[in-house]
Design a protein around this motif. Structure first.
Motif, PDB file in Angstrom:
ATOM      1  N   VAL A 509      -2.162  -7.956 -19.200  1.00  0.00           N
ATOM      2  CA  VAL A 509      -1.896  -6.573 -18.790  1.00  0.00           C
ATOM      3  C   VAL A 509      -3.230  -5.871 -18.575  1.00  0.00           C
ATOM      4  O   VAL A 509      -4.163  -6.040 -19.353  1.00  0.00           O
ATOM      5  CB  VAL A 509      -1.067  -5.849 -19.871  1.00  0.00           C
ATOM      6  N   LYS A 510      -3.318  -5.093 -17.528  1.00  0.00           N
ATOM      7  CA  LYS A 510      -4.543  -4.375 -17.213  1.00  0.00           C
ATOM      8  C   LYS A 510      -4.360  -2.879 -17.481  1.00  0.00           C
ATOM      9  O   LYS A 510      -3.255  -2.348 -17.368  1.00  0.00           O
ATOM     10  CB  LYS A 510      -4.930  -4.588 -15.743  1.00  0.00           C
ATOM     11  N   PRO A 511      -5.463  -2.196 -17.843  1.00  0.00           N
ATOM     12  CA  PRO A 511      -5.343  -0.753 -18.048  1.00  0.00           C
ATOM     13  C   PRO A 511      -5.009  -0.037 -16.745  1.00  0.00           C
ATOM     14  O   PRO A 511      -5.440  -0.455 -15.668  1.00  0.00           O
ATOM     15  CB  PRO A 511      -6.728  -0.352 -18.571  1.00  0.00           C
ATOM     16  N   VAL A 512      -4.227   1.023 -16.864  1.00  0.00           N
ATOM     17  CA  VAL A 512      -3.897   1.809 -15.674  1.00  0.00           C
ATOM     18  C   VAL A 512      -5.000   2.827 -15.435  1.00  0.00           C
ATOM     19  O   VAL A 512      -5.655   3.286 -16.383  1.00  0.00           O
ATOM     20  CB  VAL A 512      -2.537   2.504 -15.827  1.00  0.00           C
ATOM     21  N   PRO A 513      -5.251   3.201 -14.190  1.00  0.00           N
ATOM     22  CA  PRO A 513      -6.298   4.197 -13.913  1.00  0.00           C
ATOM     23  C   PRO A 513      -5.995   5.537 -14.573  1.00  0.00           C
ATOM     24  O   PRO A 513      -4.849   5.993 -14.605  1.00  0.00           O
ATOM     25  CB  PRO A 513      -6.278   4.314 -12.389  1.00  0.00           C
ATOM     26  N   VAL A 514      -7.033   6.161 -15.099  1.00  0.00           N
ATOM     27  CA  VAL A 514      -6.904   7.494 -15.683  1.00  0.00           C
ATOM     28  C   VAL A 514      -6.775   8.511 -14.546  1.00  0.00           C
ATOM     29  O   VAL A 514      -7.442   8.376 -13.516  1.00  0.00           O
ATOM     30  CB  VAL A 514      -8.139   7.811 -16.557  1.00  0.00           C
ATOM     31  N   PRO A 515      -5.935   9.514 -14.689  1.00  0.00           N
ATOM     32  CA  PRO A 515      -5.782  10.503 -13.611  1.00  0.00           C
ATOM     33  C   PRO A 515      -7.095  11.210 -13.287  1.00  0.00           C
ATOM     34  O   PRO A 515      -8.018  11.279 -14.112  1.00  0.00           O
ATOM     35  CB  PRO A 515      -4.763  11.492 -14.178  1.00  0.00           C
ATOM     36  N   GLN A 516      -7.172  11.732 -12.088  1.00  0.00           N
ATOM     37  CA  GLN A 516      -8.306  12.559 -11.711  1.00  0.00           C
ATOM     38  C   GLN A 516      -8.099  13.970 -12.230  1.00  0.00           C
ATOM     39  O   GLN A 516      -6.986  14.412 -12.459  1.00  0.00           O
ATOM     40  CB  GLN A 516      -8.465  12.576 -10.186  1.00  0.00           C
ATOM     41  N   GLY A 517      -9.188  14.679 -12.414  1.00  0.00           N
ATOM     42  CA  GLY A 517      -9.098  16.058 -12.876  1.00  0.00           C
ATOM     43  C   GLY A 517     -10.197  16.381 -13.851  1.00  0.00           C
ATOM     44  O   GLY A 517     -10.812  15.501 -14.455  1.00  0.00           O
TER      45      GLY A 517
END
Length: 548
Positions: A509-517
């Protein structure tokens, strides 16, 4: 010629103050912390302290006790505090190097020009009696840190000065649009039954530094502190909640405990590089204050670099609002490490939870509203980069997450290590609907220290608490991976000197991208709250893990 009674009493006040100062230097050698106001007002308490001082190892303490006993002190040495506002005004008085001030001012009067040696004993005592009569006092040399008793509520803008210690003796409210500013390096010590409560028309601005954190802790001596010694820190605001709201631990008839409103962007203030220790005073059964309580705080509130350690109830509890939290450490909570309710919709990034082996229940416990699980706004926080640690050999078995009573939420890039009972319990009838419409979601969870069978026991009959929803089927290999190791060392479980940086490991499993902001750290492309291999991580230099 007999000494005049007024002069005798004035001399007694001065000598009792000196006794307190000497005694407080010897608490580690068996002397108790001395409450100066009780020395003046309670003869039984005073006689007990004098008896202990006569047996002390320090000859100066013994001599001071003998001199005081020779004065044959009887009854109260101060009158009841006046009720007029002038007597309780926040002020500082300086005279020949002796500084005396009301607790609300933080002792921030003009710096004296001369040495205290020139102040006559009687004049010093008269000044002390005058201010003690106002109900709040401190008395110390003009140079060096001060210890200041906070006996009154804070009704005007106030600064607690760097290096000083402020002692709370009761529920202390910041109210009437006041702003309490707490400078780096301040220590706030809470006595039994005390707490600092910032009402929704006021604010606190506590900005510590990595090398000078602001510390809220027990007033008891080192070695005698424990969870529940005092009430903790409460911030109340005007952001939306999903029902009529009054904070736990404050009498329902007291409107200062109310919170919530319509301003999502409102601010309760700032907490930055702050530690909160040994809090969570129990008011009554199932009615406790937590280490840090946030009620209806808006997203204008800044809560980052905060540790809550050894709380009697929950470490952090968020009741509604839109407040965000970043770089949070919760260690040794006696109940849940991080709890939410009443429609909280904020964001969290970089959260470390360490459950102690002999205490605690859930890492997360999330609710919306028991009486109306679809109440709006619905609790739906977002979590990215979380580390959750338990000891599989500990006497207490912990659950990582309980999400129930209509709460949504989104959980991403989480390391879960050592939780040997049910891993994630999604409860109550709305859960299937919330999962199907993506109000409740999980992605990229890494789990070690347990097995799928332990993590997701079968729920049938009376044990079915979610309308037939099957957590194991939902949290499959696309969302959650069981591994032999999270990369965390055994030192991550050390309750005195933990290290939370994991080794680098590749998972399926790979980490999901952190949202922008602006709030998010988009570079946190890893599992857990600390970048793998980072030996000097964000949690290292300002946290502390005292046993007592």
């Amino acid at each position: 010629m007999a000494q005049p009674e007024a002069t005798k009493r004035a001399e007694a006040v001065t000598r009792l103050w000196e006794l307190k100062r000497l005694s407080d230097k010897h608490t580690a050698q068996g002397m108790p912390f001395v409450h100066f106001s009780m020395l003046l007002s309670d003869q039984v308490y005073r006689d007990g302290i004098l008896a202990k001082a006569e047996r002390a190892n320090d000859p100066a303490l013994r001599d001071m006790a003998s001199e005081l006993k020779a004065l044959n002190l009887q009854g109260r040495l101060r009158e009841a505090a006046p009720t007029n506002g002038a007597a309780r005004a926040s002020a500082a008085i300086s005279a020949d190097g002796i500084s005396l001030g009301a607790g609300g001012s933080g002792g921030s009067g003009a710096k004296p020009k001369n040495s205290s040696r020139g102040l006559p004993l009687l004049g010093l005592a008269v000044l002390a009696v005058a201010l003690i009569g106002g109900g709040v006092w401190f008395m110390t040399s003009s140079s060096g840190p001060k210890t200041i008793a906070v006996d009154d509520n804070i009704l005007q803008n106030t600064v607690w000065k760097s290096g000083n210690t402020y002692v709370l003796s009761k529920l202390t409210f910041v109210e009437s649009n006041a702003r309490l500013t707490i400078e780096p390096g301040v220590t706030v010590r809470g006595k039994n039954g005390s707490a600092l409560i910032v009402t929704r028309d006021a604010s606190v601005h506590a900005r510590g530094r990595v090398d000078q954190p602001i510390v809220f802790t027990s007033a008891k001596a080192l070695g005698n502190r424990q969870a529940g010694d005092w009430g903790g820190l409460v911030l109340l605001g005007n952001a939306p909640v999903n029902r009529d709201a009054h904070i736990e631990g404050i009498d329902r008839s007291d409107s200062r405990g109310d919170f919530g409103g319509s301003d999502s962007n409102s601010s309760c203030g700032v907490l930055d590089f702050v530690r909160i220790e040994f809090a969570g005073f129990e008011i009554s059964k199932d009615n406790e204050l937590n280490g840090l309580t946030l009620g209806g705080c808006g997203d204008g509130t800044i809560v980052r670099n905060v540790q809550v350690h050894m709380g009697l109830d929950d470490g952090v509890e968020v009741f509604g609002g839109t407040v965000d939290l970043k770089n949070i450490v919760v260690t040794g909570a006696d109940d849940d490490a991080f709890d939410w309710d009443m429609g909280w919709t904020g964001r969290v990034q970089n959260l470390i939870i360490q459950m102690h082996p002999d205490r605690g229940d859930n890492g997360f416990e999330g609710d919306n509203y028991k009486a109306d699980m679809d109440a709006q706004p619905r609790s739906q926080p977002q979590f990215y980069n979380v580390t959750m640690i338990s000891d599989p050999q500990g006497q207490k078995r912990h659950r990582a997450m309980t999400v129930r009573r209509g709460s949504g939420g989104h959980f991403h890039n989480v390391l879960i290590d050592g939780f040997t009972t049910e891993l994630i319990d999604l409860r109550d009838e709305p859960v299937t609907r919330l999962v199907n419409d993506s109000t409740l979601s999980f992605a990229s969870l890494i789990v070690a220290g347990t097995t799928p069978e332990q993590a997701f026991p079968q729920e049938a009959g009376e044990k079915d608490d979610d309308g037939g929803f099957v957590e194991a089927a939902y949290l499959d290999e696309r969302r959650l991976e069981f591994v032999a190791s999270t990369g965390l060392s055994e030192q991550a479980r050390d309750v005195h000197e933990p290290r939370f940086s994991p080794a680098r490991i590749n998972y399926s499993v790979k980490p999901v991208p952190v949202p922008q902001g602006e709030f998010w750290d988009e570079s946190a492309d890893y599992f857990g709250a600390v970048r793998p291999g980072d030996r000097r991580d964000w949690s290292r230099e300002w946290t502390a893990f005292p046993a007592n």
